[in-house]
Design a protein around this motif. Structure first.
Motif, PDB file in Angstrom:
ATOM      1  N   GLN A 225       0.811  -1.219   0.000  1.00 24.80           N
ATOM      2  CA  GLN A 225       0.000   0.000   0.000  1.00 24.80           C
ATOM      3  C   GLN A 225       0.844   1.270   0.000  1.00 24.80           C
ATOM      4  O   GLN A 225       0.438   2.307   0.522  1.00 24.80           O
ATOM      5  CB  GLN A 225      -0.995  -0.009   1.166  1.00 24.80           C
ATOM      6  CG  GLN A 225      -1.868  -1.259   1.188  1.00 24.80           C
ATOM      7  CD  GLN A 225      -3.133  -1.100   2.002  1.00 24.80           C
ATOM      8  OE1 GLN A 225      -3.797  -0.079   1.911  1.00 24.80           O
ATOM      9  NE2 GLN A 225      -3.470  -2.113   2.782  1.00 24.80           N
ATOM     10  N   GLU A 226       2.023   1.167  -0.606  1.00 22.50           N
ATOM     11  CA  GLU A 226       2.893   2.331  -0.736  1.00 22.50           C
ATOM     12  C   GLU A 226       2.572   3.152  -1.981  1.00 22.50           C
ATOM     13  O   GLU A 226       2.924   4.334  -2.066  1.00 22.50           O
ATOM     14  CB  GLU A 226       4.358   1.889  -0.787  1.00 22.50           C
ATOM     15  CG  GLU A 226       4.851   1.189   0.462  1.00 22.50           C
ATOM     16  CD  GLU A 226       6.285   0.725   0.314  1.00 22.50           C
ATOM     17  OE1 GLU A 226       7.176   1.590   0.212  1.00 22.50           O
ATOM     18  OE2 GLU A 226       6.509  -0.502   0.294  1.00 22.50           O
ATOM     19  N   VAL A 227       1.950   2.506  -2.964  1.00 23.87           N
ATOM     20  CA  VAL A 227       1.692   3.149  -4.255  1.00 23.87           C
ATOM     21  C   VAL A 227       0.236   2.952  -4.649  1.00 23.87           C
ATOM     22  O   VAL A 227      -0.343   1.883  -4.415  1.00 23.87           O
ATOM     23  CB  VAL A 227       2.632   2.558  -5.339  1.00 23.87           C
ATOM     24  CG1 VAL A 227       2.152   2.890  -6.733  1.00 23.87           C
ATOM     25  CG2 VAL A 227       4.052   3.063  -5.129  1.00 23.87           C
ATOM     26  N   TRP A 228      -0.343   3.992  -5.246  1.00 20.06           N
ATOM     27  CA  TRP A 228      -1.728   3.925  -5.705  1.00 20.06           C
ATOM     28  C   TRP A 228      -1.842   4.006  -7.224  1.00 20.06           C
ATOM     29  O   TRP A 228      -2.836   3.571  -7.789  1.00 20.06           O
ATOM     30  CB  TRP A 228      -2.544   5.077  -5.120  1.00 20.06           C
ATOM     31  CG  TRP A 228      -2.719   5.044  -3.639  1.00 20.06           C
ATOM     32  CD1 TRP A 228      -2.412   4.011  -2.782  1.00 20.06           C
ATOM     33  CD2 TRP A 228      -3.230   6.101  -2.826  1.00 20.06           C
ATOM     34  NE1 TRP A 228      -2.715   4.363  -1.492  1.00 20.06           N
ATOM     35  CE2 TRP A 228      -3.222   5.629  -1.480  1.00 20.06           C
ATOM     36  CE3 TRP A 228      -3.707   7.378  -3.080  1.00 20.06           C
ATOM     37  CZ2 TRP A 228      -3.671   6.424  -0.422  1.00 20.06           C
ATOM     38  CZ3 TRP A 228      -4.146   8.160  -2.037  1.00 20.06           C
ATOM     39  CH2 TRP A 228      -4.132   7.691  -0.715  1.00 20.06           C
ATOM     40  N   VAL A 229      -0.837   4.555  -7.894  1.00 19.55           N
ATOM     41  CA  VAL A 229      -0.919   4.731  -9.350  1.00 19.55           C
ATOM     42  C   VAL A 229       0.479   4.663  -9.952  1.00 19.55           C
ATOM     43  O   VAL A 229       1.458   5.102  -9.325  1.00 19.55           O
ATOM     44  CB  VAL A 229      -1.618   6.065  -9.705  1.00 19.55           C
ATOM     45  CG1 VAL A 229      -0.831   7.262  -9.195  1.00 19.55           C
ATOM     46  CG2 VAL A 229      -1.875   6.176 -11.205  1.00 19.55           C
ATOM     47  N   SER A 230       0.575   4.108 -11.161  1.00 24.57           N
ATOM     48  CA  SER A 230       1.880   3.931 -11.823  1.00 24.57           C
ATOM     49  C   SER A 230       1.653   3.620 -13.292  1.00 24.57           C
ATOM     50  O   SER A 230       0.528   3.380 -13.731  1.00 24.57           O
ATOM     51  CB  SER A 230       2.645   2.766 -11.179  1.00 24.57           C
ATOM     52  OG  SER A 230       1.993   1.536 -11.468  1.00 24.57           O
ATOM     53  N   ASP A 240      -0.754  -9.940 -11.057  1.00 18.21           N
ATOM     54  CA  ASP A 240      -0.037 -10.348  -9.847  1.00 18.21           C
ATOM     55  C   ASP A 240      -0.576  -9.644  -8.596  1.00 18.21           C
ATOM     56  O   ASP A 240      -0.717 -10.266  -7.538  1.00 18.21           O
ATOM     57  CB  ASP A 240       1.458 -10.053 -10.008  1.00 18.21           C
ATOM     58  CG  ASP A 240       2.123 -10.952 -11.044  1.00 18.21           C
ATOM     59  OD1 ASP A 240       1.520 -11.981 -11.409  1.00 18.21           O
ATOM     60  OD2 ASP A 240       3.240 -10.616 -11.488  1.00 18.21           O
ATOM     61  N   VAL A 241      -0.849  -8.347  -8.719  1.00 23.16           N
ATOM     62  CA  VAL A 241      -1.353  -7.603  -7.563  1.00 23.16           C
ATOM     63  C   VAL A 241      -2.731  -8.121  -7.150  1.00 23.16           C
ATOM     64  O   VAL A 241      -2.983  -8.395  -5.971  1.00 23.16           O
ATOM     65  CB  VAL A 241      -1.423  -6.090  -7.868  1.00 23.16           C
ATOM     66  CG1 VAL A 241      -2.132  -5.355  -6.725  1.00 23.16           C
ATOM     67  CG2 VAL A 241      -0.027  -5.515  -8.068  1.00 23.16           C
ATOM     68  N   ASN A 242      -3.623  -8.264  -8.105  1.00 27.02           N
ATOM     69  CA  ASN A 242      -4.982  -8.704  -7.782  1.00 27.02           C
ATOM     70  C   ASN A 242      -5.019 -10.130  -7.251  1.00 27.02           C
ATOM     71  O   ASN A 242      -5.887 -10.481  -6.444  1.00 27.02           O
ATOM     72  CB  ASN A 242      -5.888  -8.551  -8.993  1.00 27.02           C
ATOM     73  CG  ASN A 242      -6.191  -7.098  -9.314  1.00 27.02           C
ATOM     74  OD1 ASN A 242      -6.129  -6.240  -8.441  1.00 27.02           O
ATOM     75  ND2 ASN A 242      -6.496  -6.812 -10.567  1.00 27.02           N
ATOM     76  N   LYS A 246      -5.494  -8.454  -1.501  1.00 20.96           N
ATOM     77  CA  LYS A 246      -5.163  -7.595  -0.366  1.00 20.96           C
ATOM     78  C   LYS A 246      -6.331  -6.728   0.090  1.00 20.96           C
ATOM     79  O   LYS A 246      -6.161  -5.824   0.902  1.00 20.96           O
ATOM     80  CB  LYS A 246      -3.973  -6.698  -0.725  1.00 20.96           C
ATOM     81  CG  LYS A 246      -2.640  -7.451  -0.867  1.00 20.96           C
ATOM     82  CD  LYS A 246      -2.128  -7.880   0.499  1.00 20.96           C
ATOM     83  CE  LYS A 246      -0.738  -8.491   0.411  1.00 20.96           C
ATOM     84  NZ  LYS A 246      -0.191  -8.793   1.756  1.00 20.96           N
ATOM     85  N   GLY A 247      -7.517  -6.973  -0.446  1.00 17.37           N
ATOM     86  CA  GLY A 247      -8.669  -6.171  -0.060  1.00 17.37           C
ATOM     87  C   GLY A 247      -8.918  -4.994  -0.977  1.00 17.37           C
ATOM     88  O   GLY A 247      -9.792  -4.165  -0.705  1.00 17.37           O
ATOM     89  N   PHE A 248      -8.162  -4.895  -2.045  1.00 17.10           N
ATOM     90  CA  PHE A 248      -8.378  -3.863  -3.061  1.00 17.10           C
ATOM     91  C   PHE A 248      -7.993  -4.438  -4.410  1.00 17.10           C
ATOM     92  O   PHE A 248      -7.321  -5.469  -4.498  1.00 17.10           O
ATOM     93  CB  PHE A 248      -7.557  -2.603  -2.758  1.00 17.10           C
ATOM     94  CG  PHE A 248      -6.063  -2.842  -2.771  1.00 17.10           C
ATOM     95  CD1 PHE A 248      -5.327  -2.803  -3.949  1.00 17.10           C
ATOM     96  CD2 PHE A 248      -5.383  -3.116  -1.583  1.00 17.10           C
ATOM     97  CE1 PHE A 248      -3.965  -3.022  -3.957  1.00 17.10           C
ATOM     98  CE2 PHE A 248      -4.010  -3.337  -1.572  1.00 17.10           C
ATOM     99  CZ  PHE A 248      -3.300  -3.290  -2.765  1.00 17.10           C
ATOM    100  N   GLU A 249      -8.408  -3.776  -5.471  1.00 15.43           N
ATOM    101  CA  GLU A 249      -8.056  -4.195  -6.819  1.00 15.43           C
ATOM    102  C   GLU A 249      -7.407  -3.039  -7.574  1.00 15.43           C
ATOM    103  O   GLU A 249      -7.721  -1.871  -7.310  1.00 15.43           O
ATOM    104  CB  GLU A 249      -9.286  -4.688  -7.587  1.00 15.43           C
ATOM    105  CG  GLU A 249      -9.808  -6.029  -7.115  1.00 15.43           C
ATOM    106  CD  GLU A 249     -10.785  -6.640  -8.102  1.00 15.43           C
ATOM    107  OE1 GLU A 249     -11.225  -5.918  -9.029  1.00 15.43           O
ATOM    108  OE2 GLU A 249     -11.089  -7.834  -7.950  1.00 15.43           O
ATOM    109  N   VAL A 250      -6.524  -3.399  -8.490  1.00 14.47           N
ATOM    110  CA  VAL A 250      -5.948  -2.400  -9.380  1.00 14.47           C
ATOM    111  C   VAL A 250      -6.586  -2.551 -10.759  1.00 14.47           C
ATOM    112  O   VAL A 250      -7.009  -3.649 -11.150  1.00 14.47           O
ATOM    113  CB  VAL A 250      -4.421  -2.532  -9.484  1.00 14.47           C
ATOM    114  CG1 VAL A 250      -3.767  -2.186  -8.157  1.00 14.47           C
ATOM    115  CG2 VAL A 250      -4.003  -3.928  -9.941  1.00 14.47           C
TER     116      VAL A 250
END
Length: 354
Positions: A225-230, A240-242, A246-250
């Motif tokens: 949770q260090e980054v929100w956009v990239s 990989d993130v999804n 972790k309780g959120f989606e990108v």
């Protein structure tokens, strides 16, 4: 100011001199590959090793700017490298690679001709690389944190998200910024345009949490949770993130300024002692096992549509742009900058700035 056109002459002189001092000729009995994360996943590479009798060892890069220094300083380590379409010409000009005999490669004729006949893949009457996989560079964000829904590269420069933005540690950051500033000639920018790009990126630095180097590093930045956009390698890091749940989606999106397009291809390092295994590897990676394997491990798009007819059908085939080469035309495809050395100088100056 008048532009000085030239294909990175000072850089080429440097890497060529290094290449003479440290030729990259690997020892026999093992195929050593300099490649990207996900491109040598055991799920399919083990099948190659079993069928060919050739063992492989893979070293990963985080940027196309890594290939020349690693080859020059590698002490004769590598047999195959897998640079992107904007870098394969530099590898040829620097003398790091040798021509490819396509008659030895099964599946060569089934590769999209837009890739097998692309500039620098074919040059000086020879073929210099074997297309492997392709895709785009898009933007990615946390849907629960970024509001309103972004549609522009400008989100990477939005002070509202200070400390939560990540950018790829790669000269392509210049391309992104040039497009945001409205420049169309992003691979042949004038000195004045490059200066404007540099100043824009330096002004952005206080907003940046991290210049990320690898897919795994960016995934961790989101997971922690260090980054929100990239920006992101389309299809890979979002998956990989999804998957971490972790309780959120990108979410990925293509900005209105367009996404960048790329194609990675395999090159044979000059003087390799393992050329027989290398050609077996080229053929395997164009086969159903190789193409389906790398698409499955990365989420990228296949270069051989015939090979994936069994593993990609319906919506999956549509998502991976199978037989949709027109999608390439919607992208800003990578090219080697006319003044590569100047672009690298500017990018390094950005990173060195306080």
């Amino acid at each position: 100011m008048k532009k000085h056109i030239g294909p990175g002459r000072r850089l080429l002189a440097l890497v060529s001199a290094l290449a003479i001092a440290a030729p990259s000729v690997a020892a026999s009995a093992e195929l050593n590959i300099l490649t990207w994360e996900g491109y040598a996943d055991p799920s399919f590479i083990s099948k190659f090793e079993e069928s060919s009798g050739c063992k492989t060892t893979s070293t990963y890069v985080g940027s196309n700017d890594d290939f020349a220094p690693k080859l020059a300083a590698g002490g004769g380590v590598y047999d195959i490298i897998v640079p992107s379409i904007d870098t394969i010409g530099l590898m040829r000009q620097a003398g790091f690679v040798e021509p490819i005999d396509t008659a030895k490669i099964e599946g060569w004729s089934d590769v999209y001709p837009e890739f097998s006949g692309a500039n620098d893949v074919s040059a000086e009457g020879s073929v210099w690389s074997v297309p492997l996989v392709w895709g785009s560079i898009s933007l990615m964000y946390r849907a629960d944190k970024i509001d309103p829904k972004p549609d522009s590269i400008g989100v990477l420069f939005d002070e509202k998200y200070k400390g939560k933005i990540a950018m790829w540690d790669d000269k392509s950051s210049l391309y992104w910024t040039a497009r945001l500033l409205g420049y169309e000639n992003i691979y042949d920018l004038t000195d004045e345009q490059l200066e404007a790009v540099k100043q824009k990126l330096i002004a952005q630095k206080p907003l940046i949490r991290k210049y990320w180097a690898t897919a795994g590093e960016l995934t961790e930045l989101y997971a922690n949770q260090e980054v929100w956009v990239s920006n992101t390698w389309t299809g890979l890091q979002s998956k990989d993130v999804n998957a971490l749940k972790k309780g959120f989606e990108v979410v990925e999106f293509t900005p209105k300024e367009k996404a960048e397009g790329w194609m990675d291809s395999m090159q044979l390092v000059k003087g390799s002692a393992n050329s027989e295994c290398a050609y077996k590897f080229f053929s395997f990676m164009l086969s159903a096992e190789g193409q389906c394997g790398i698409v499955g491990s990365t989420g990228y798009f296949p270069v051989n549509p015939k090979s994936v007819s069994g593993c990609l059908t319906g919506a999956d085939a549509e998502a991976k742009k199978v037989n949709n080469i027109e999608f390439v035309k919607s992208l800003v495809m990578w090219q080697m900058p006319a003044r590569l050395d100047k672009y690298l100088e500017v990018w390094n100056a950005v990173k060195a700035a306080p």
